[in-house]
Design an enzyme around this catalytic site. Sequence first.
Site, PDB file in Angstrom:
ATOM      1  N   ASP A  27     -11.173  20.967  31.980  1.00  0.00           N
ATOM      2  CA  ASP A  27     -10.860  21.044  30.554  1.00  0.00           C
ATOM      3  C   ASP A  27     -10.308  19.673  30.142  1.00  0.00           C
ATOM      4  O   ASP A  27     -10.086  18.772  30.969  1.00  0.00           O
ATOM      5  CB  ASP A  27      -9.887  22.195  30.249  1.00  0.00           C
ATOM      6  CG  ASP A  27      -9.955  22.608  28.770  1.00  0.00           C
ATOM      7  OD1 ASP A  27     -10.503  21.847  27.944  1.00  0.00           O
ATOM      8  OD2 ASP A  27      -9.454  23.703  28.431  1.00  0.00           O
TER       9      ASP A  27
HETATM   10  C1  BGC Z   1     -10.198  23.478  25.046  1.00  0.00           C
HETATM   11  C2  BGC Z   1     -11.577  23.871  25.520  1.00  0.00           C
HETATM   12  C3  BGC Z   1     -12.621  23.072  24.802  1.00  0.00           C
HETATM   13  C4  BGC Z   1     -12.342  21.598  25.010  1.00  0.00           C
HETATM   14  C5  BGC Z   1     -13.375  20.684  24.394  1.00  0.00           C
HETATM   15  C6  BGC Z   1      -9.996  21.977  25.044  1.00  0.00           C
HETATM   16  O1  BGC Z   1      -8.831  21.630  24.389  1.00  0.00           O
HETATM   17  O2  BGC Z   1      -9.229  24.094  25.863  1.00  0.00           O
HETATM   18  O3  BGC Z   1     -11.780  25.244  25.310  1.00  0.00           O
HETATM   19  O4  BGC Z   1     -13.896  23.410  25.272  1.00  0.00           O
HETATM   20  O5  BGC Z   1     -11.075  21.304  24.456  1.00  0.00           O
HETATM   21  O6  BGC Z   1     -13.340  20.699  23.022  1.00  0.00           O
END
Ligand code: BGC
Length: 756
Positions: A275
């Site tokens: 993530d």
């Molecule tokens: C979130 C994810 C997301 C990623 C990319 C993160 O802050 O937890 O769910 O896919 O950002 O945008």
Amino acid sequence: MCAVLAAAAASAAPNHALLQDKKAFIDDLLGQMTLEEKIGQLRLISIGPDMPREKIVEEIAAGRIGATFNSVVHVDNRMMQDAAVKKSRLGIPIFFAYDVVHGHRTIFPIGLGLASSWDMATIERSARVSAIEASADSLDMTFAPMVDISRDPRWGRMSEGFGEDPYLVSRIAQAMVRGYQGDSPARRDSIMASVKHFALYGAVEGGRDYNIVDMSPMRMYQDFLPPYRAAIDAGAGSVMVALNSINGMPASANTWLMQDLLRKEWGFTGVAVSDHGAITELVRHGVARDGREAAKLAIKAGIDMSMADTLYWQELPGLVESGEVSMEEIDRSVRNVLGAKYDMGLFHDPYLRIGSPADDPADRYAEERMHRADAREAARRSIVLLENKNRTLPLRKSATVALVGPLADAPLDMMGSWSAAGRRESSVTLRQGMEEALRGKGRLLYAVGANVTDDKRIVDYLNFLNWDEKEVLQDPRPPAEMIAEAVALAKQADVVVAAVGESRGMSHESSSRTRLDIPASQRALLEALKATGKPLVLVLMNGRPLDLQWESANADAILETWFSGTEGGHAIADVLFGDYNPSGKLPISFPRSVGQIPTYYNHPRVGRPFIEGKPGNYTSQYFEEKNGPLYPFGYGLSYTEFALSPVVLSSDRMGRGGRIVARVNVANTGDRGGETVVQLYIRDEAASVVRPVKELRGFQKIALAPGETRTVEFEIGEDELKFFNARLEHVVEPGEFEVQIGLDSQSVETARFTLR
Ligand code: BGC
């Protein structure tokens, strides 16, 4: 020349199109790569609006980037792919990812809304439409589905998921993956699914985002892990690793999670992405002394691609040189990245989804117009009728309706959070939808009545989150004046419809709440409307169960519409005026108060269960208020009535490996056609470990004409009875079971059988 070779030749790509079998192809490529090129493949970078394009192109051409996300424009993506394919030494294509969570250009209801439909075909269709639109926008991967089981409505990301139940969420996970990937992620109109957040992100302590998760292995296996597994079994090509720690070890450094469980036990062969910034966060979790150690832990544990994180790039060369990270460990991750690109069809044709400039759509929104009917259908099916006293709904189209509330004409909120490439101009508000429905017949009066909140702390926070607009719009008038205007309209009307709840930023990443009630500004409006004595219909928009004690007692009708997407205004009007008979059922329990959390229906049994009607001492209860949820899991009304017969079993005994059939007759006893969801629950009377009071094990959504009766059958075999025992074996144990069939999780018909 075959089509594959022709495409590659036309794109002047190196001859990757000479694709032997996948493994041989990847081995061959890997053999030609320098360490720097390998590490480049492990980088997934975010493309921001202000990033200098020349710099990105230069990096890609140098083989230092493996994939990007947040860029959804053909010209930009083509330019980046040109750099990868035509300028980099080995010509390895990059892929383009994005958070396509509940629609791309056409926005569908948020996850909780889709789940409320209990309709797998509709849910799969929403993901298929998302894939068609996202792939036409040159995207190859979505960071979805989000299948985190969550039982704590304080957590703002509950809105993205599909609720509290492992069986329902697993079925939806499969439908979403099928929808995104079609029959293959290599299809031009498919995108690869990256199931998230692996694992257990929905169980953050206290519902506070990014908090720790501490959970027994039995509960993980039984309740929280099945949806990820279901998505992987359905073929999800990627997994996004969660930000939280699990029993003391951050997921991003968790060898048990990413290797023992994901790869060895479940046989996952795709790519694991971190993530956002998760590798750097290992230092803040306190399991890595510095960035160097963080990169080392992450690569060894099994994070293949680092998202928006520079540590792999900075630290892996030194770690390989010193021997702390082996070339085999690097190669293992590079293989997974290349394998995903292979599976997406990018080695066959790096421009598969980008197309050629001549094919760039003149109108980028044409697709969205094509899919409006799908969005309206999904939105109607996601609406749950919570109350309908004295048959207040449906409304007559000849009526004078006062529409009030801060969410009645709020196009951005309508789309919910994570609304990808959705546009405010495309979003039909409730006001628009009702105006259309009443045109030429009744009369619509409108006043905003209140701001979503007047609490400055919350408004400031929402402004901080606000993605598209400069500021959250606040009506500057004094609250009393706004309410007076709404009340004056209400007095002229036959019925009041109040659109209230949360703004979309209140149910989002990092938007955890301590309270679940409708904010004070809106409650004051509702109280004033109630005092007019006019029938009061609430249209709720929100991304989590709310505390609706006051509303359930005071409103005449309540529709839970979640954030229903591009066509939300039409869909809600369809339900309000009876053009669609609501059929949604809650995928999550609604608590009576915050203090009652968690209220999930399938909780493990206790030694002193609370017994309704016998509020004595020394049972498991809260003594200050009524026990049990305000609205249970699986609950939802219709404009017609349904009646269930007692359950009949084909036998009251089941032999090992055998099957029995449970039957009920479902009758539509009302005067309208309608759909309902017949739900099968099983209760294991005694086992080697404590089991839940009941568990959903099947459901069928059926449509019945007025007066029609249908027999619904559920087959029950060992799979429906299995559970994880204390040694984490998936077993079935002989004994007594109770079959419960109902139209929600609480009012059920029962029958019993014995497994020998
Ligand atoms: C979130 C994810 C997301 C990623 C990319 C993160 O802050 O937890 O769910 O896919 O950002 O945008």
